[in-house]
Write a protein that holds these residues in place. Sequence first.
Motif, PDB file in Angstrom:
ATOM      1  N   GLU A  98     -40.340  72.096  32.956  1.00 10.27           N
ATOM      2  CA  GLU A  98     -39.203  73.017  33.001  1.00 10.27           C
ATOM      3  C   GLU A  98     -38.782  73.303  34.444  1.00 10.27           C
ATOM      4  O   GLU A  98     -37.593  73.246  34.790  1.00 10.27           O
ATOM      5  N   TYR A 101     -37.048  70.181  35.967  1.00 15.21           N
ATOM      6  CA  TYR A 101     -35.686  69.971  35.463  1.00 15.21           C
ATOM      7  C   TYR A 101     -34.726  71.032  36.000  1.00 15.21           C
ATOM      8  O   TYR A 101     -33.576  70.731  36.344  1.00 15.21           O
ATOM      9  N   ARG A 102     -35.190  72.265  36.078  1.00 16.87           N
ATOM     10  CA  ARG A 102     -34.309  73.316  36.614  1.00 16.87           C
ATOM     11  C   ARG A 102     -33.999  73.054  38.094  1.00 16.87           C
ATOM     12  O   ARG A 102     -32.876  73.309  38.556  1.00 16.87           O
ATOM     13  N   SER A 109     -25.010  70.123  37.896  1.00 16.32           N
ATOM     14  CA  SER A 109     -25.203  70.074  36.457  1.00 16.32           C
ATOM     15  C   SER A 109     -25.085  68.644  35.939  1.00 16.32           C
ATOM     16  O   SER A 109     -24.297  67.851  36.436  1.00 16.32           O
ATOM     17  N   HIS A 114     -29.791  68.780  30.902  1.00 17.23           N
ATOM     18  CA  HIS A 114     -29.780  69.890  29.935  1.00 17.23           C
ATOM     19  C   HIS A 114     -30.453  69.463  28.624  1.00 17.23           C
ATOM     20  O   HIS A 114     -31.202  70.249  28.018  1.00 17.23           O
ATOM     21  N   ASN A 115     -30.202  68.235  28.196  1.00 17.75           N
ATOM     22  CA  ASN A 115     -30.832  67.740  26.971  1.00 17.75           C
ATOM     23  C   ASN A 115     -32.346  67.678  27.120  1.00 17.75           C
ATOM     24  O   ASN A 115     -33.097  68.100  26.228  1.00 17.75           O
ATOM     25  N   LEU A 117     -34.211  69.424  29.219  1.00 16.35           N
ATOM     26  CA  LEU A 117     -34.722  70.786  29.320  1.00 16.35           C
ATOM     27  C   LEU A 117     -34.761  71.443  27.939  1.00 16.35           C
ATOM     28  O   LEU A 117     -35.711  72.179  27.621  1.00 16.35           O
ATOM     29  N   GLY A 118     -33.764  71.169  27.110  1.00 10.29           N
ATOM     30  CA  GLY A 118     -33.783  71.693  25.750  1.00 10.29           C
ATOM     31  C   GLY A 118     -35.004  71.225  24.975  1.00 10.29           C
ATOM     32  O   GLY A 118     -35.612  71.996  24.217  1.00 10.29           O
ATOM     33  N   ASP A 129     -33.180  79.571  23.681  1.00 11.29           N
ATOM     34  CA  ASP A 129     -32.955  78.920  24.978  1.00 11.29           C
ATOM     35  C   ASP A 129     -32.736  77.418  24.800  1.00 11.29           C
ATOM     36  O   ASP A 129     -31.895  76.820  25.487  1.00 11.29           O
ATOM     37  N   GLU A 133     -29.453  75.027  25.838  1.00  9.12           N
ATOM     38  CA  GLU A 133     -29.505  73.821  26.665  1.00  9.12           C
ATOM     39  C   GLU A 133     -28.914  72.616  25.927  1.00  9.12           C
ATOM     40  O   GLU A 133     -28.194  71.811  26.517  1.00  9.12           O
ATOM     41  N   SER A 137     -25.570  70.251  26.829  1.00 14.90           N
ATOM     42  CA  SER A 137     -25.602  68.792  26.971  1.00 14.90           C
ATOM     43  C   SER A 137     -24.461  68.105  26.230  1.00 14.90           C
ATOM     44  O   SER A 137     -24.238  66.900  26.423  1.00 14.90           O
TER      45      SER A 137
END
Length: 398
Positions: A98, A101-102, A109, A114-115, A117-118, A129, A133, A137
């Motif tokens: 996490e 990725y952040r 972006s 985002h995918n 991290l989801g 959350d 994310e 995506s």
Amino acid sequence: MRSTMIASAMFALALVFAVAAAPAQAGMVVQVPSGETIYGFPSDPTIIAREERRADSGDLAGATADLALYVAAHPAERGPMVLLGDFYYRARALKQAEQTYRAALELGSAREIHNRLGGVLALEQRYDDAIAEFRASLPLPEGFVHLIALHRMLGDLDVFVAQTASVANRHPSDANYAVDLGLVYDAAGRAEDALAAYRRAVDLDPNDPVGYDGIGSVLISQEHYAEALHPLQQALSLQPAFVAALNNLGDAYLGLKDMRSARRYLELAAAIDPRDASVLVNLGVLEDLGGNRAVALDHYRRAIAVDPFQLEAYYDTAADYDAQGQHELAEAVTLKGLAIDARDGILHFNLAVIEDELGRHQNALKEYRLAAALGNPQAARLAKLALSQLERTPTSVR
């Protein structure tokens, strides 16, 4: 190996903070927490391919440790940073994944990040959350597929299907919304509705390969393998390197028992994206059908490592163990799958079969009843048959 992995992760994170303000350039100096000073980290365009090969060959911990050092020395290079997050994810070092990725998102972006991290947040059961994310995506297809899987896990897939249908109805001339509707109908087991939605997408945009691929995918799920070939070939005529269509065409040939053609298309798909979990599963099935069970199991394990939401990998791994009489291992894999999606009917059905084989008949009855009540039509039908004819022992769903 896992303890080494976590230790190197902590070390790497400390490095990231130590060099965050430094420019990424050849010959820079990095001081690690032990006080040691490391010199000379020039930018390396081969780092991603090299460490990917190393991790895939079995040295995930070593690849992670070295890549963490590289990322610490090159905090502005997003590609190696994302790969480091992938390595943490594969090792299930979720906090480190996490954070990595952040950090990559802070560089700008990107829907694919985002995918990813989801997926991390979903495994941590931080579902709100994770949904945020996956939504960030969109319109990335993989993000939408994961969004569907998450709603299925939460038990509100019917609500999500209705919401998706409402949105599609408000955009009747947009093929993308028709494709989304096909995906959710397919996930909900509404094959005919899914086919209608995909055909609508093709009518709206005959030059978009995604609709043709969707038609082929649904036909495969209905075991209409020969009928699936034409729309999948149409998809590939529009986009020859379309991994999903190559994979589905290989899957169709698996159903037709044409192993040579299946291998051709699956290997083409793997050459384009060697980490696609669905491709890895189908390669595993191909090896299983050829009697190469050890190779098949390796493909399934890699698929789960890359994407733990790829439930077919749990089905097939458990079936292989079960066929070898290793019922406890089959049970363990199936329980891991249920930890990802407790509402999957096939997993409950397979667990019922395994419990029966282990002599735990009351547990088996409980699992058959659960499978009969859940949404997968195939599992529900077989579970109901098992409950009505308990003298017959069904086999695992593949």
